[in-house]
Design an enzyme around this catalytic site. Structure first.
Site, PDB file in Angstrom:
ATOM      1  N   CYS A 123     -36.030  26.599   3.432  1.00 22.26           N
ATOM      2  CA  CYS A 123     -37.197  26.474   2.543  1.00 22.26           C
ATOM      3  C   CYS A 123     -38.067  25.253   2.868  1.00 22.26           C
ATOM      4  O   CYS A 123     -39.186  25.150   2.386  1.00 22.26           O
ATOM      5  CB  CYS A 123     -36.746  26.443   1.093  1.00 22.26           C
ATOM      6  SG  CYS A 123     -35.758  27.876   0.662  1.00 22.26           S
ATOM      7  N   HIS A 256     -42.349  23.364  -2.709  1.00 27.92           N
ATOM      8  CA  HIS A 256     -41.675  24.631  -2.455  1.00 27.92           C
ATOM      9  C   HIS A 256     -41.423  25.324  -3.794  1.00 27.92           C
ATOM     10  O   HIS A 256     -40.955  24.713  -4.751  1.00 27.92           O
ATOM     11  CB  HIS A 256     -40.352  24.384  -1.719  1.00 27.92           C
ATOM     12  CG  HIS A 256     -39.467  25.579  -1.703  1.00 27.92           C
ATOM     13  ND1 HIS A 256     -39.917  26.815  -1.285  1.00 27.92           N
ATOM     14  CD2 HIS A 256     -38.172  25.750  -2.079  1.00 27.92           C
ATOM     15  CE1 HIS A 256     -38.924  27.678  -1.391  1.00 27.92           C
ATOM     16  NE2 HIS A 256     -37.856  27.063  -1.871  1.00 27.92           N
ATOM     17  N   ASN A 286     -39.040  33.076  -4.936  1.00 28.34           N
ATOM     18  CA  ASN A 286     -38.848  32.072  -3.891  1.00 28.34           C
ATOM     19  C   ASN A 286     -38.985  32.757  -2.529  1.00 28.34           C
ATOM     20  O   ASN A 286     -38.137  33.565  -2.154  1.00 28.34           O
ATOM     21  CB  ASN A 286     -37.449  31.463  -4.078  1.00 28.34           C
ATOM     22  CG  ASN A 286     -37.107  30.421  -3.036  1.00 28.34           C
ATOM     23  OD1 ASN A 286     -37.789  30.284  -2.024  1.00 28.34           O
ATOM     24  ND2 ASN A 286     -36.034  29.686  -3.286  1.00 28.34           N
TER      25      ASN A 286
HETATM   26  O1  UT7 Z   1     -34.992  27.628  -2.070  1.00 31.15           O
HETATM   27  C1  UT7 Z   1     -34.013  26.627  -2.084  1.00 31.15           C
HETATM   28  C2  UT7 Z   1     -33.978  25.995  -3.339  1.00 31.15           C
HETATM   29  N1  UT7 Z   1     -33.272  26.798  -4.325  1.00 31.15           N
HETATM   30  C3  UT7 Z   1     -33.291  26.359  -5.551  1.00 31.15           C
HETATM   31  O2  UT7 Z   1     -33.957  25.385  -5.814  1.00 31.15           O
HETATM   32  C4  UT7 Z   1     -32.447  27.021  -6.611  1.00 31.15           C
HETATM   33  C5  UT7 Z   1     -31.931  25.969  -7.537  1.00 31.15           C
HETATM   34  N2  UT7 Z   1     -31.124  26.461  -8.620  1.00 31.15           N
HETATM   35  C6  UT7 Z   1     -31.636  27.147  -9.647  1.00 31.15           C
HETATM   36  O3  UT7 Z   1     -32.814  27.428  -9.676  1.00 31.15           O
HETATM   37  C7  UT7 Z   1     -30.730  27.491 -10.810  1.00 31.15           C
HETATM   38  O4  UT7 Z   1     -29.495  26.819 -10.661  1.00 31.15           O
HETATM   39  C8  UT7 Z   1     -30.473  29.003 -10.969  1.00 31.15           C
HETATM   40  C9  UT7 Z   1     -31.737  29.689 -11.406  1.00 31.15           C
HETATM   41  C10 UT7 Z   1     -30.003  29.593  -9.644  1.00 31.15           C
HETATM   42  C11 UT7 Z   1     -29.395  29.259 -12.021  1.00 31.15           C
HETATM   43  O5  UT7 Z   1     -29.791  28.671 -13.257  1.00 31.15           O
HETATM   44  P1  UT7 Z   1     -28.738  27.874 -14.160  1.00 31.15           P
HETATM   45  O6  UT7 Z   1     -29.448  27.430 -15.342  1.00 31.15           O
HETATM   46  O7  UT7 Z   1     -28.130  26.819 -13.256  1.00 31.15           O
HETATM   47  O8  UT7 Z   1     -27.707  28.995 -14.539  1.00 31.15           O
HETATM   48  P2  UT7 Z   1     -26.131  29.044 -14.269  1.00 31.15           P
HETATM   49  O9  UT7 Z   1     -25.849  29.265 -12.832  1.00 31.15           O
HETATM   50  O10 UT7 Z   1     -25.497  27.870 -14.945  1.00 31.15           O
HETATM   51  O11 UT7 Z   1     -25.715  30.350 -15.065  1.00 31.15           O
HETATM   52  C12 UT7 Z   1     -25.778  30.398 -16.494  1.00 31.15           C
HETATM   53  C13 UT7 Z   1     -25.288  31.731 -16.983  1.00 31.15           C
HETATM   54  C14 UT7 Z   1     -23.935  32.139 -16.399  1.00 31.15           C
HETATM   55  O12 UT7 Z   1     -23.216  32.799 -17.428  1.00 31.15           O
HETATM   56  P3  UT7 Z   1     -22.052  32.037 -18.243  1.00 31.15           P
HETATM   57  O13 UT7 Z   1     -21.069  31.583 -17.218  1.00 31.15           O
HETATM   58  O14 UT7 Z   1     -22.752  30.895 -18.927  1.00 31.15           O
HETATM   59  O15 UT7 Z   1     -21.546  33.094 -19.157  1.00 31.15           O
HETATM   60  C15 UT7 Z   1     -24.302  33.136 -15.332  1.00 31.15           C
HETATM   61  O16 UT7 Z   1     -23.282  34.069 -15.088  1.00 31.15           O
HETATM   62  O17 UT7 Z   1     -26.206  32.752 -16.587  1.00 31.15           O
HETATM   63  C16 UT7 Z   1     -25.497  33.821 -15.942  1.00 31.15           C
HETATM   64  N3  UT7 Z   1     -26.385  34.407 -14.945  1.00 31.15           N
HETATM   65  C17 UT7 Z   1     -27.207  35.436 -15.225  1.00 31.15           C
HETATM   66  N4  UT7 Z   1     -27.433  36.150 -16.344  1.00 31.15           N
HETATM   67  C18 UT7 Z   1     -28.371  37.120 -16.287  1.00 31.15           C
HETATM   68  C19 UT7 Z   1     -26.552  34.045 -13.651  1.00 31.15           C
HETATM   69  N5  UT7 Z   1     -27.496  34.815 -13.081  1.00 31.15           N
HETATM   70  C20 UT7 Z   1     -27.921  35.685 -14.031  1.00 31.15           C
HETATM   71  C21 UT7 Z   1     -28.869  36.720 -14.027  1.00 31.15           C
HETATM   72  N6  UT7 Z   1     -29.064  37.399 -15.179  1.00 31.15           N
HETATM   73  N7  UT7 Z   1     -29.611  37.037 -12.941  1.00 31.15           N
END
Ligand code: UT7
Length: 329
Positions: A123, A256, A286
């Site tokens: 990225c 980005h 993204n």
């Molecule tokens: O391009 C390179 C740069 N990339 C980035 O900058 C990405 C950086 N990271 C992020 O943007 C975020 O960490 C994410 C968007 C990927 C994830 O967001 P988060 O707030 O960190 O969520 P999480 O991983 O802590 O997940 C929270 C909950 C989980 O459920 P439990 O364990 O709390 O029950 C996940 O299983 O959300 C659940 N979850 C979803 N639910 C519905 C994860 N993905 C999804 C989904 N739909 N697509």
């Protein structure tokens, strides 16, 4: 006697392209539901700001997206492809193992002879490619470059992993960068930290005629998030200082486009008003190396970004890599 070296490289045209197949969060959620994968527009918007993304048709390659973006940038710069003496494509989703997507693009542009190569910094790829092109122009190795970020990330997504497949999209953005005695690119800075190779990767490879390992994207989203906000702020501050400017002098911040929360947090940390932030992640998702030049072109064509504006481009991604470019348009 040799001609004097140019003091600057300058962007003289921008272009971009999104494949026509647009999926809203609801469209994608309905598709994933068929395989028992649960997600929702509400979750995706709340956690990422993404509302839609574009996916290329199966027969469309990275170089096809790059070609349209490049043609649009050439047209905007009023420039003939034959006058280009350097092509750099930033991509992590090339058409082939080799030759480079840049060589395939050169062929599609109907030109030959000029240097053409790919840059792979995920990225951060466009910021890396722009920095390389700027350096080559200022040292006299090139005078007129096509610098492109192009990706078909849909090809490397695991559609059984809802934590990653909802985040990415396909697209391409391009600029024409020319030697100039007026600014121009003012400051650049690149970094990488290979200690974090595992937090964002596609670990598979091709060997003995087979794909070995997993050829789909893996990400530790929280680890990437935490690193991203810190390094984006640091590298943005550093290029502003190198250029002898302040954050107040920056007209537009073009980071980005990974997650609206990262974009807003970076803008706040730099004490810049949120209305100086160019946002396309809502409509594109993204698009990795394509996201910055896509956002730049949309800002220019939409009339927000004007000639003479000061732009801060900042990338972050797999590797772990990051970097920034401060320039006057
Ligand atoms: O391009 C390179 C740069 N990339 C980035 O900058 C990405 C950086 N990271 C992020 O943007 C975020 O960490 C994410 C968007 C990927 C994830 O967001 P988060 O707030 O960190 O969520 P999480 O991983 O802590 O997940 C929270 C909950 C989980 O459920 P439990 O364990 O709390 O029950 C996940 O299983 O959300 C659940 N979850 C979803 N639910 C519905 C994860 N993905 C999804 C989904 N739909 N697509």
């Amino acid at each position: 006697m040799n001609a004097p070296l140019p003091r600057y490289s300058r962007i003289t045209g921008t272009g971009s392209y999104l494949p026509p197949n647009r999926l809203t969060n609801d469209d994608l959620a309905a598709q994933l539901a068929k395989d028992g994968i649960e997600t929702s527009d509400h979750w995706i918007v709340e956690r990422t700001g993404i509302r839609a993304r574009h996916f290329a048709a199966p027969e469309v390659c990275c170089s096809d997206l790059a070609l349209v973006a490049a043609q649009r940038a050439l047209e905007a710069a009023d420039c003939d492809a034959a006058s280009i003496d350097l092509i750099i494509v930033a991509t992590s989703t090339p058409d082939m193992v080799f030759p480079s997507t840049a060589c395939l693009l050169q062929q599609k542009l109907g030109v030959h002879g000029c240097a053409a190569f790919d840059v792979q910094a995920v990225c951060s790829g466009f910021v890396y490619a722009l920095t390389v092109a700027d350096s080559m122009i200022r040292t006299g190795a090139a005078r007129k470059a096509l610098v492109i970020g192009a990706e078909v990330f849909s090809r490397i997504l695991d559609f059984t992993d809802r934590t990653t497949c909802v985040l990415f999209g396909d697209g391409a953005g391009a600029v024409v960068l020319e030697a100039s005695d007026t600014p121009g690119v003012l400051a650049t800075e690149l970094h990488a930290d290979g200690r974090h190779v595992n937090i964002l990767c596609v670990p598979g490879t091709v060997s003995g005629g087979k794909v070995l390992g997993d050829p789909l994207l893996k990400m530790d989203g929280q680890a990437v998030f935490k690193l991203a906000v810190g390094v984006l702020e640091d590298v943005a501050r550093s290029v502003i200082e190198k250029a002898g400017r302040t954050a107040d002098d920056v007209d537009w911040l073009i980071p980005h486009q990974a997650n609206i929360r990262i974009l807003q947090s970076t803008t706040k940390r730099l004490k810049m008003p949120l209305d100086k932030l160019i946002i396309t992640v809502d409509q594109h998702g993204n698009t990795s190396a394509a996201s910055i030049p896509l956002a730049l072109d949309e800002g220019v064509r939409g009339g927000k970004i004007k000639p003479g504006d000061s732009l801060l481009l900042a990338g972050v991604g797999g590797g772990f890599t990051w970097g920034a470019v401060l320039l006057d348009l």
